[in-house]
Design an enzyme around this catalytic site. Structure first.
Site, PDB file in Angstrom:
ATOM      1  N   HIS A  48      32.515  48.393  40.216  1.00 56.62           N
ATOM      2  CA  HIS A  48      33.451  49.651  40.591  1.00 56.62           C
ATOM      3  C   HIS A  48      32.778  50.928  40.201  1.00 56.62           C
ATOM      4  O   HIS A  48      33.306  51.981  40.125  1.00 56.62           O
ATOM      5  CB  HIS A  48      34.889  49.548  40.059  1.00 56.62           C
ATOM      6  CG  HIS A  48      35.845  48.408  40.692  1.00 56.62           C
ATOM      7  ND1 HIS A  48      35.734  48.414  42.120  1.00 56.62           N
ATOM      8  CD2 HIS A  48      36.256  47.372  40.141  1.00 56.62           C
ATOM      9  CE1 HIS A  48      36.470  47.316  42.214  1.00 56.62           C
ATOM     10  NE2 HIS A  48      36.629  46.629  41.097  1.00 56.62           N
ATOM     11  N   HIS A 106      37.764  39.659  33.835  1.00 51.78           N
ATOM     12  CA  HIS A 106      39.157  40.070  33.190  1.00 51.78           C
ATOM     13  C   HIS A 106      39.988  38.937  32.581  1.00 51.78           C
ATOM     14  O   HIS A 106      41.181  39.230  31.831  1.00 51.78           O
ATOM     15  CB  HIS A 106      40.265  40.891  34.191  1.00 51.78           C
ATOM     16  CG  HIS A 106      39.560  42.040  34.790  1.00 51.78           C
ATOM     17  ND1 HIS A 106      40.176  43.061  35.403  1.00 51.78           N
ATOM     18  CD2 HIS A 106      38.227  42.543  34.621  1.00 51.78           C
ATOM     19  CE1 HIS A 106      39.516  44.064  35.736  1.00 51.78           C
ATOM     20  NE2 HIS A 106      38.172  43.645  35.456  1.00 51.78           N
TER      21      HIS A 106
HETATM   22 FE   LIG Z   1      36.475  44.929  35.757  1.00 58.31          FE
HETATM   23 FE   LIG Z   2      34.258  44.376  38.077  1.00 58.91          FE
END
Ligand SMILES: [Fe+2]
Ligand SMILES: [Fe+2]
Length: 257
Positions: free
Chosen positions: A68, A178
């Site tokens: 990102h 995550h």
């Molecule tokens: Fe992430």
């Molecule tokens: Fe990522």
């Protein structure tokens, strides 16, 4: 020397959680050096200058990114000038920013390298194994400690990277999924490894995103816009201990608060 890696910061609430936890953890654990993954800090995708500056004010030494990196256009206005900000090194040549940084701390030269995986990532990047090794070979003689944030989806790709860089890097930790994994270990040739250090963001969420929206996306397959979950946040990361004389890893410990 103790090094703390903080997992993907999810939105401003995630960053607030980090701000609250860092002083406690720094005092309790005597942390010397902090790496923070900031790729999800701006509303779940990307990073802004303001958020980056807040991380630095908290005492973060290096901010890493991931898939990102480019989500907020503002990144192009500061990625080339900010010295403590790195993006995956295996983006094609000519892409703004840099893939590694060398920082001096407690008389040690510490290199932090950011790499991104290619399995299930949908990004055309160079081979992270080849590029990672190349960078390490070029830095080996001039630095004391080498740390890699491998931002990747597939556990297999991350585990393979751990073994590939065993004895070459002091630390290889994973980010991006995550979800913190319980496989922290010191590999045969001395590299501290963990597949994923987890995220710092809303506890009741689907990897940081609103539960209902995520379910709706999976159930209907319609392109519902993701939004960050609200509520209490969890802080996730990993602490690595290094012998000051030999620069060998002596301990690896997961953190979840
Ligand atoms: Fe992430
Ligand atoms: Fe990522």
């Amino acid at each position: 020397m103790k090094i703390l890696a903080v997992g993907d910061i999810i939105g401003e609430n995630g960053l607030r959680k980090a701000k609250e936890v860092l002083p406690q953890i720094k005092e309790k654990e005597n942390i010397d050096f902090i790496i923070m993954n900031g790729e999800n800090s701006a509303e779940g995708m990307g990073i802004t200058r303001k958020l980056y500056e807040q991380m630095i004010e908290m005492g973060v030494d290096v901010v890493t990114l991931g898939n990102h990196t480019w989500a907020k256009k503002e990144i192009f206005t500061f990625i080339d000038t900010e010295k403590k900000l790195i993006r995956p090194a295996n983006y094609p040549e000519g892409v703004p920013g840099k893939g590694y940084v060398i920082t001096e701390k407690n008389g040690k030269k510490i290199a932090v390298i950011n790499l991104i995986g290619r399995t299930e990532m949908n990004i055309l990047t160079e081979n992270p194994f080849i590029i990672g090794k190349k960078i390490i070979n070029s830095l080996k003689k001039e630095v004391d400690i080498i740390i890699v944030d491998f931002h990747a989806e597939a556990s297999a790709e991350k585990i393979a990277m751990g073994y590939y860089l065993d004895g070459e890097a002091n630390i290889v930790f994973g980010t991006h999924t995550h979800v913190q994994t319980a496989d922290e270990q010191i590999l045969e040739k001395g590299t501290a490894y963990i597949t994923d250090i987890g995220m710092t963001g809303p506890k009741k969420s689907v990897i940081g995103m609103d539960v209902d929206v995520s379910i709706k996306r999976f159930v209907t397959t319609l392109p519902e816009r993701y939004k960050i979950a609200t509520g209490k946040c969890v802080f996730s990361g990993c602490i690595f201990e290094i012998n000051d004389d030999t620069c060998r890893i002596t301990n690896i410990k997961r953190v979840k608060m």
